[in-house]
Design a protein around this motif. Structure first.
Motif, PDB file in Angstrom:
ATOM      1  N   GLU A   1      -4.918  -4.949  -2.983  1.00 37.58           N
ATOM      2  CA  GLU A   1      -4.430  -6.073  -2.195  1.00 37.58           C
ATOM      3  C   GLU A   1      -4.925  -5.836  -0.777  1.00 37.58           C
ATOM      4  OE1 GLU A   1      -0.130  -6.555  -2.168  1.00 37.58           O
ATOM      5  OE2 GLU A   1      -0.307  -8.334  -3.399  1.00 37.58           O
TER       6      GLU A   1
ATOM      7  N   ASP B   1      -3.639  -6.000   2.190  1.00 42.76           N
ATOM      8  CA  ASP B   1      -2.888  -5.187   3.151  1.00 42.76           C
ATOM      9  C   ASP B   1      -2.892  -3.715   2.746  1.00 42.76           C
ATOM     10  OD1 ASP B   1      -1.234  -5.881   1.004  1.00 42.76           O
ATOM     11  OD2 ASP B   1       0.594  -5.646   2.169  1.00 42.76           O
ATOM     12  N   GLU B   2      -3.151  -3.453   1.483  1.00 43.44           N
ATOM     13  CA  GLU B   2      -3.217  -2.059   1.037  1.00 43.44           C
ATOM     14  C   GLU B   2      -4.540  -1.387   1.426  1.00 43.44           C
ATOM     15  OE1 GLU B   2      -0.813  -0.501  -0.682  1.00 43.44           O
ATOM     16  OE2 GLU B   2       0.518  -2.184  -0.960  1.00 43.44           O
TER      17      GLU B   2
ATOM     18  N   ASP C   1       5.151  -1.266  -2.142  1.00 38.07           N
ATOM     19  CA  ASP C   1       5.958  -2.453  -1.835  1.00 38.07           C
ATOM     20  C   ASP C   1       7.371  -2.397  -2.410  1.00 38.07           C
ATOM     21  OD1 ASP C   1       3.813  -3.458  -0.461  1.00 38.07           O
ATOM     22  OD2 ASP C   1       3.097  -4.691  -2.111  1.00 38.07           O
TER      23      ASP C   1
ATOM     24  N   MET D   1       6.049   0.564   2.504  1.00 33.88           N
ATOM     25  CA  MET D   1       4.922  -0.041   3.208  1.00 33.88           C
ATOM     26  C   MET D   1       5.356  -1.152   4.158  1.00 33.88           C
ATOM     27  SD  MET D   1       1.513  -1.795   1.754  1.00 33.88           S
ATOM     28  CE  MET D   1       0.313  -2.316   2.975  1.00 33.88           C
ATOM     29  N   HIS D   2       6.515  -1.746   3.887  1.00 36.28           N
ATOM     30  CA  HIS D   2       7.033  -2.822   4.744  1.00 36.28           C
ATOM     31  C   HIS D   2       8.499  -2.512   5.039  1.00 36.28           C
ATOM     32  CE1 HIS D   2       3.413  -4.983   3.481  1.00 36.28           C
ATOM     33  NE2 HIS D   2       3.741  -4.660   2.251  1.00 36.28           N
TER      34      HIS D   2
HETATM   35 FE   FE2 Z   1       2.133  -4.243   0.706  1.00 39.21          FE
END
Ligand code: FE2
Ligand code: FE2
Length: 257
Positions: free
Chosen positions: A85, A87-88, A167, A221-222
């Motif tokens: 992904e 953002d990864e 996530d 991660m968030h």
């Molecule tokens: Fe993420």
């Protein structure tokens, strides 16, 4: 059809900050207003320094700057992404560092890295429970298919009992790097609104497996990092609440009838 600006998805305006959380593990984080969440990268400073997630490409320059506050880029040994992904691992530029080697799950390797013309093919992939030593630290790779992607994995650093769950355990907002407040209700509401899990079952199986590892620090991660005292609250919220996809995608209802 909406006009889409890349700037929305490549947030150059996000202010990126770095904090050492503990044990030479640094959180490099930027808050993105459009999504209401932080995007966090983790630099594990060891004999062979490792970056876990790269961030979206729009944040690359700021994230690179923060990495360089800790180590020269020439030292960066591994760049790990936990599922395919942007953002990864939108920050593929990190692979231009002379020693940096891409690390991913076997599924990411087979599904994604070997079938594109312009994606780096040179990498090391890991099956479930395989490990990588970086000096003092030892990463165990945990395959977590369908949490939330087919190729998803997590990393557990065994010597510090640090969990990098990607996530999972997400929290909205721009909060402190480490939080002691329980935001698990917010986590559930966010999952219900964005629709990243097709079903609860693989998530709950993973939560049970992670609990057996007894992580002492969790690095989502968030959102904020949190310690073992909150882990059980987040785990419990995932075991008792419904949060799988029911038609909401990134906060918008999908009408299919
Ligand atoms: Fe993420
Ligand atoms: Fe993701």
């Amino acid at each position: 059809m909406p006009e889409v600006s890349r700037s929305l998805y490549f947030p150059k305006t996000a202010k990126v900050e770095i904090h050492e959380i503990r044990d030479g593990i640094y959180r490099i984080s930027g808050f993105v207003d459009d999504y209401g969440i932080t995007f966090n990268q983790f630099l594990v400073n060891d004999e062979q320094p490792t970056l876990i997630h790269t961030g979206p490409i729009g944040m690359y320059e700021q994230i690179e700057q923060k990495v360089k506050e800790v180590i020269p880029l020439e030292k960066l040994a591994y760049v790990a992404f936990l599922h395919f992904e942007s953002d990864e691992w939108g920050g593929m530029e990190f692979l231009k560092a002379p020693r940096a080697r891409l690390v991913c799950s076997d599924l990411s390797s087979k599904l994604n890295l070997t079938g594109w013309a312009n994606v780096p093919a040179d990498h090391t992939s890991f099956w479930d429970n395989e490990t990588l030593s970086t000096g003092r630290r030892k990463f165990r790779f945990i395959m977590t298919p369908h949490v939330h992607h087919w190729d998803s994995m997590m990393i557990f650093e065994e010597t510090t009992k640090s969990l990098f769950p990607s996530d999972l355990f997400i929290q909205p907002g721009n909060n402190k790097p480490v939080m002691s407040d329980d935001l698990s209700d917010n986590m559930i509401k966010l999952y219900q609104a964005v629709g990243i899990f097709a079903s609860e079952k693989p998530v709950r199986q993973t939560v049970e497996r992670l609990a057996k590892l007894r992580p002492e620090m969790i690095y989502p991660m968030h959102g904020s990092c949190f310690d073992s005292s909150l882990f059980s609250k987040y785990a419990h919220a995932l075991m008792k609440n419904q949060f799988a996809y029911t038609g909401m995608l990134l906060g918008q209802k999908l009408e299919v009838s």
